[in-house]
Scaffold this active site. Structure first.
Site, PDB file in Angstrom:
ATOM      1  N   THR A  65       1.084  -1.471   0.265  1.00 28.28           N
ATOM      2  CA  THR A  65       0.373   0.050   0.160  1.00 28.28           C
ATOM      3  C   THR A  65       0.981   1.849  -0.193  1.00 28.28           C
ATOM      4  O   THR A  65       1.696   0.838   0.326  1.00 28.28           O
ATOM      5  CB  THR A  65      -1.180  -0.182   1.287  1.00 28.28           C
ATOM      6  OG1 THR A  65      -1.711   1.412   1.349  1.00 28.28           O
ATOM      7  CG2 THR A  65      -0.394  -0.127   1.925  1.00 28.28           C
TER       8      THR A  65
ATOM      9  N   TYR B  44      -1.663   0.435   9.741  1.00 29.18           N
ATOM     10  CA  TYR B  44      -2.281  -0.391   8.535  1.00 29.18           C
ATOM     11  C   TYR B  44      -1.284  -0.543   8.066  1.00 29.18           C
ATOM     12  O   TYR B  44      -0.163  -1.291   7.185  1.00 29.18           O
ATOM     13  CB  TYR B  44      -3.382   0.575   8.347  1.00 29.18           C
ATOM     14  CG  TYR B  44      -3.887  -0.006   6.384  1.00 29.18           C
ATOM     15  CD1 TYR B  44      -4.050  -1.623   6.232  1.00 29.18           C
ATOM     16  CD2 TYR B  44      -3.477   0.733   5.540  1.00 29.18           C
ATOM     17  CE1 TYR B  44      -4.040  -1.779   5.390  1.00 29.18           C
ATOM     18  CE2 TYR B  44      -3.526   0.341   3.980  1.00 29.18           C
ATOM     19  CZ  TYR B  44      -3.206  -0.825   3.855  1.00 29.18           C
ATOM     20  OH  TYR B  44      -3.834  -1.407   2.893  1.00 29.18           O
TER      21      TYR B  44
HETATM   22  N1  UFG Z   1     -12.576  11.011   3.099  1.00 28.56           N
HETATM   23  C1  UFG Z   1     -14.139  11.147   3.436  1.00 28.56           C
HETATM   24  N2  UFG Z   1     -14.978  10.839   3.415  1.00 28.56           N
HETATM   25  C2  UFG Z   1     -15.130  10.012   3.448  1.00 28.56           C
HETATM   26  C3  UFG Z   1     -14.503   9.134   2.871  1.00 28.56           C
HETATM   27  C4  UFG Z   1     -13.327   9.192   2.082  1.00 28.56           C
HETATM   28  O1  UFG Z   1     -13.761  12.504   3.114  1.00 28.56           O
HETATM   29  O2  UFG Z   1     -16.297   9.738   3.643  1.00 28.56           O
HETATM   30  C5  UFG Z   1     -11.742  11.302   2.648  1.00 28.56           C
HETATM   31  C6  UFG Z   1     -10.733  10.571   3.341  1.00 28.56           C
HETATM   32  O3  UFG Z   1     -10.325  11.687   4.517  1.00 28.56           O
HETATM   33  C7  UFG Z   1      -9.156  10.977   2.773  1.00 28.56           C
HETATM   34  C8  UFG Z   1      -9.150  10.835   1.092  1.00 28.56           C
HETATM   35  O4  UFG Z   1     -11.349  11.180   1.177  1.00 28.56           O
HETATM   36  O5  UFG Z   1      -8.589  11.816   2.112  1.00 28.56           O
HETATM   37  C9  UFG Z   1      -9.195   9.296   0.862  1.00 28.56           C
HETATM   38  O6  UFG Z   1     -10.063   7.972   1.958  1.00 28.56           O
HETATM   39  P1  UFG Z   1     -10.291   6.775   1.921  1.00 28.56           P
HETATM   40  O7  UFG Z   1     -10.718   6.276   2.838  1.00 28.56           O
HETATM   41  O8  UFG Z   1     -10.990   6.541   0.363  1.00 28.56           O
HETATM   42  O9  UFG Z   1      -8.527   5.875   1.533  1.00 28.56           O
HETATM   43  P2  UFG Z   1      -7.733   6.231   1.810  1.00 28.56           P
HETATM   44  O10 UFG Z   1      -6.453   7.094   1.534  1.00 28.56           O
HETATM   45  O11 UFG Z   1      -7.998   6.744   3.610  1.00 28.56           O
HETATM   46  O12 UFG Z   1      -7.011   4.573   2.479  1.00 28.56           O
HETATM   47  C10 UFG Z   1      -7.016   4.091   0.739  1.00 28.56           C
HETATM   48  C11 UFG Z   1      -6.568   2.410   1.151  1.00 28.56           C
HETATM   49  C12 UFG Z   1      -5.360   2.059   1.863  1.00 28.56           C
HETATM   50  C13 UFG Z   1      -3.999   2.840   0.529  1.00 28.56           C
HETATM   51  C14 UFG Z   1      -4.056   4.111   0.494  1.00 28.56           C
HETATM   52  C15 UFG Z   1      -3.038   4.939  -0.058  1.00 28.56           C
HETATM   53  O13 UFG Z   1      -7.833   2.150   1.626  1.00 28.56           O
HETATM   54  O14 UFG Z   1      -5.144   0.554   1.751  1.00 28.56           O
HETATM   55  O15 UFG Z   1      -5.458   4.884  -0.408  1.00 28.56           O
HETATM   56  O16 UFG Z   1      -3.617   6.297  -0.461  1.00 28.56           O
HETATM   57  F1  UFG Z   1      -3.107   2.696   1.152  1.00 28.56           F
END
Ligand code: UFG
Length: 329
Positions: free
Chosen positions: A117, A141
């Site tokens: 990741t 994670y």
């Molecule tokens: N976000 C919101 N509202 C939501 C969901 C997400 O504002 O309801 C924002 C988060 O704060 C973040 C962005 O959207 O800024 C992306 O969030 P995600 O939950 O879609 O994904 P993450 O970036 O947290 O994590 C994902 C994968 C990980 C990976 C990561 C790498 O789940 O496995 O991307 O960037 F490591």
């Protein structure tokens, strides 16, 4: 010679099983069905319900099916959950991966492809991030996945297990043929949440933080279509089968979009407004992360086909509508 896909009933794993069976490979799926679905496994594959941490089961599977390659997706994936339950994440993602790897080494498996990741990079000092940059995860994670990468590196040296670790950026979208997609009802990923909101399945979504040091104050991510990500796995597998070198590769397009830009794309694709309220920052979120995306092209020959946010969002929306019809039936 078959391929063992752990987590093959899950979102990304099920797309890998489709690609492998489409290519004529024999596939065995090992999945505990904790978040995956039996229906998501391509009919041509054999599904075994079990735990990757159960070494005896895994060793028997490897022997019985003459497994020469393992593609390892099974694991826990929600960054904020890892902050509240780090030991659960180290168990599922690190300890159990160690057991799987041990079984692979004992049974002489040749190739191991691992779902790593972008979270291993933490809050990068500059963007894009390259594979040569020092990893510095800021969530359990990310640490749990980095530890598995390190075990693979050392197992390659000590036991000759060939490996490729693919560092996923933000995976989204669904199989363009409509056979699989992100199906977890309580998914937390932005594009899925925004799609569910615009379709009325959620009343409202929340934007986690608008005070980041980014152009519009919301977090920046590099969204990659799941089928392009799977193409990188297929490229990795043929690279290892041809005797190519082990290594680590970023999987992203090298382009960043903010949370607000993603929400606008969902509004464009659906023709409707997304009911989003501004909320506080979410624990464990880096401000921005974008892939240095050349190495995977240069060494694995990866050629993405869906490098387009509107296409990604449309395919995610199509899949949500498919799930709605499925659940109504
Ligand atoms: N976000 C919101 N509202 C939501 C969901 C997400 O504002 O309801 C924002 C988060 O704060 C973040 C962005 O959207 O800024 C992306 O969030 P995600 O939950 O879609 O994904 P993450 O970036 O947290 O994590 C994902 C994968 C990980 C990976 C990561 C790498 O789940 O496995 O991307 O960037 F490591």
């Amino acid at each position: 010679m078959a391929v063992l896909v752990t987590g093959g009933a899950g979102y990304i794993g099920s797309h890998m099983v489709l690609a492998l069976t489409d290519a004529g490979d024999d596939v065995v799926v090992l999945d505990n069905l904790s978040t995956g679905f039996e229906w998501a496994v391509a009919p041509a594959a054999k599904l075994v319900r079990g735990d990757i941490g159960d070494e005896d089961t895994v060793r028997q599977l490897i022997k019985a099916h003459k497994i020469s390659s393992i593609v390892h997706f099974a694991g826990s994936i929600v960054v904020p959950d890892s902050v509240s339950d780090p030991l659960g994440y180290y168990l599922n993602n690190t300890v159990k991966s160690r057991a799987l790897m041990h079984a692979a080494v004992k049974e002489g498996v040749e190739n191991f492809i691992f779902s790593s990741t972008a979270a291993v990079y933490g809050n990068p000092r500059s963007l894009p991030v390259f594979e040569s940059d020092e990893p510095a995860p800021i969530s359990p994670y990310g640490t749990s996945k980095l530890m598995t990468e390190l075990m693979l590196r050392d197992s390659h040296v000590a036991y000759g297990l060939n490996y490729i670790a693919l560092r996923y950026f933000n995976v989204a979208g669904a199989d363009p043929k409509g056979r699989s997609g992100q199906s977890t009802p309580r998914a937390t990923h932005l594009i899925k949440v925004a799609a569910q909101t615009v379709l009325g399945q959620r009343q409202q979504m929340e934007v986690f933080g608008t005070d980041y040091d980014t152009p519009d104050g919301t977090c920046i991510r590099d969204y990659i279509h799941v089928s392009d990500l799977i193409a990188a796995h297929m490229d990795a597998l043929s690279h290892l089968r041809k005797g190519g070198q082990s290594g680590i590769f970023n999987c992203g397009y090298g382009k960043g979009y903010s949370v607000f830009e993603v929400i606008k794309a969902v509004e464009r694709a659906s023709g409707k407004p997304v009911n989003a309220k501004i909320g506080p920052r979410r624990a464990g979120d880096p401000a921005g992360i974008v892939a240095g995306a050349q190495k995977v092209r240069d060494i694995l020959g990866w050629q993405p086909k869906y490098d387009n946010l509107d296409f990604i969002v449309k395919s995610a929306l199509d899949w949500e509508r498919h799930l709605e019809r499925r659940n109504a039936a």
